[in-house]
Enzyme design. Structure first.
Site, PDB file in Angstrom:
ATOM      1  CB  CYS A  49     -13.603  -7.934 -25.968  1.00 58.26           C
ATOM      2  SG  CYS A  49     -13.768  -6.250 -25.452  1.00 58.26           S
ATOM      3  CB  CYS A 108     -17.955  -6.108 -24.132  1.00 56.08           C
ATOM      4  SG  CYS A 108     -17.642  -7.155 -25.666  1.00 56.08           S
ATOM      5  CB  CYS A 118     -19.058 -15.044 -31.507  1.00 56.49           C
ATOM      6  SG  CYS A 118     -18.506 -14.163 -29.573  1.00 56.49           S
TER       7      CYS A 118
END
Length: 159
Positions: free
Chosen positions: A10, A83, A90
Site C-alpha cells: 500500500c 490500493c 510498482c
C-alpha cells in the site's frame, strides 16, 4: 515445510495493508508468512489497531515498513496491492511472484469528519479486507503456488 510468503503493499502501510497482514496471519499464519509494506510508510494508524481489536485480531505490535526493506530480501510468492496507487507505482518490482493481485480498498485514513465517521470508514474497510482474505483462502492459493513453482522457476535481479 516453508510457508508461502504473501506481501501486502500500500502507499502508507498504516491501515489497509496492516489489516490484511493481520487477518492472514490470524486465519492462516501456519500456512502463510504474511507481510506488509508501503511505498512511503507513515506509521500504524491507531484506528486500524482499534477496529481490528474489535474483531479479535491484535495488530498493535505490527510496524509500518518501507518497501525498500523487502527488495532483494523477500521472495514473496504473492504480492497483493491494496490500493490503486501502489499497484500503478510498482507492479514490476516483484516479477518472480507466482501472482500479483490488486484489491483496491478505499483509504479509511483519508475520510474526513467526526470521530464516528472516521471509525465507521475503518470498520467498512476492515470488513472488506476480511472478506477478500477469506475469499482468497477459499480458492486454495497454496496449490496454485506449488504448481507454479514446480512448473516454472524464475530469477530476477532488481537494481
Amino acid at each position: 515445510m516453508k510457508r508461502t510468503t504473501v506481501l501486502f503493499l500500500c502507499t502508507g502501510n498504516s491501515a489497509r495493508s496492516q489489516m490484511a497482514e493481520g487477518f492472514l496471519r490470524e486465519r492462516a499464519g501456519d500456512r502463510f508468512d504474511a507481510q506488509s509494506a508501503g511505498l512511503a510508510p507513515v506509521g500504524l494508524n491507531p484506528l486500524a489497531v482499534q477496529v481490528m481489536a474489535e474483531v479479535g485480531v491484535d495488530i498493535s505490535s505490527q510496524q509500518s515498513k518501507s518497501l525498500k526493506g523487502f527488495l532483494r530480501k523477500n521472495e514473496a510468492q504473492y504480492v497483493i496491492f491494496v490500493c490503486d496507487k501502489a499497484e500503478k507505482s510498482c507492479p514490476e518490482i516483484w516479477p518472480f511472484a507466482t501472482a500479483t493481485m490488486c484489491w483496491p480498498f478505499p483509504d479509511p485514513a483519508a475520510v474526513q469528519g467526526d470521530a464516528e465517521n472516521r471509525l465507521e470508514a475503518f470498520r467498512r474497510v476492515r470488513d472488506q479486507v476480511r472478506e477478500s482474505i477469506e475469499s482468497w483462502l477459499a480458492t486454495d492459493p497454496e496449490s496454485s503456488a506449488t504448481a507454479a513453482h514446480k512448473s516454472q522457476t524464475m530469477t530476477c535481479e532488481v537494481d
